[in-house]
Scaffold this motif. Structure first.
Motif, short mmCIF file in Angstrom:
data_model
loop_
_atom_site.label_atom_id
_atom_site.label_comp_id
_atom_site.label_asym_id
_atom_site.label_seq_id
_atom_site.Cartn_x
_atom_site.Cartn_y
_atom_site.Cartn_z
N GLY A 122 57.88 22.99 27.90
CA GLY A 122 58.41 21.46 28.23
C GLY A 122 57.29 20.39 28.11
O GLY A 122 56.15 20.44 28.64
N THR A 123 57.54 19.41 27.51
CA THR A 123 56.95 18.11 27.77
C THR A 123 57.49 16.98 27.87
O THR A 123 58.58 16.94 27.20
CB THR A 123 56.20 18.02 26.27
N GLN A 124 57.14 16.01 28.62
CA GLN A 124 57.93 15.17 29.19
C GLN A 124 57.72 13.75 28.21
O GLN A 124 56.60 13.65 27.64
CB GLN A 124 57.38 14.56 30.33
N VAL A 125 59.21 13.13 27.71
CA VAL A 125 58.86 11.79 27.04
C VAL A 125 59.50 11.03 27.68
O VAL A 125 60.76 11.24 28.20
CB VAL A 125 59.82 12.18 25.55
N THR A 126 58.93 9.89 27.90
CA THR A 126 59.50 8.62 28.49
C THR A 126 59.53 7.51 27.85
O THR A 126 58.32 7.28 27.47
CB THR A 126 58.65 8.33 29.95
N VAL A 127 60.51 7.04 27.63
CA VAL A 127 60.75 5.83 26.76
C VAL A 127 61.32 4.67 27.59
O VAL A 127 62.29 4.60 28.17
CB VAL A 127 61.87 5.90 25.59
#
Length: 118
Positions: A111-116
């Motif tokens: 898992g890798t966090q993506v924050t927009v």
């Protein structure tokens, strides 16, 4: 055996490219999916590449914005025109069936966090 990377913080409208690297096995005959899970929401499959028919499927929520590609033992998810609702932890997964209809996967990335967000 799957390592996902490339997440981060990006402004709305921006782009990110996620990578998924396989070690100790060859991705050539696997179906590869990208999933995401936002807090309080169910996991959603956003893309799947089928090695059986060389076809890529996309969820309606990302169609036209996300692009799957792969090369050697790497899979990528190019994410364009990102929206706040794309914020989630993104996972890659691979199944040796080569088929996107299966629900069980042999391998998962961490898992890798993506924050927009602006």
């Amino acid at each position: 055996q799957l390592q996902a990377s490339g997440g981060g913080l990006v402004q709305p409208g921006g782009s990110l490219r996620l990578s998924c690297a396989a070690s100790e096995f060859n991705l050539d005959y696997f179906a590869i999916s990208w999933f995401r899970q936002a807090p309080g929401k169910e996991r959603e499959r956003v893309s799947c590449f089928s090695s059986r028919d060389d076809t890529t499927y996309y969820a309606d929520s990302v169609k036209g914005r996300f692009i799957f590609s792969n090369a050697k033992n790497l899979a990528y998810l190019q994410m364009n025109s990102l929206k706040a609702e794309d914020t989630a932890v993104y996972y890659c997964a691979a199944t040796s069936t080569g088929d996107c209809v299966v629900r069980e996967y042999d391998y998962w990335g961490q898992g890798t966090q993506v924050t927009v967000s602006s």
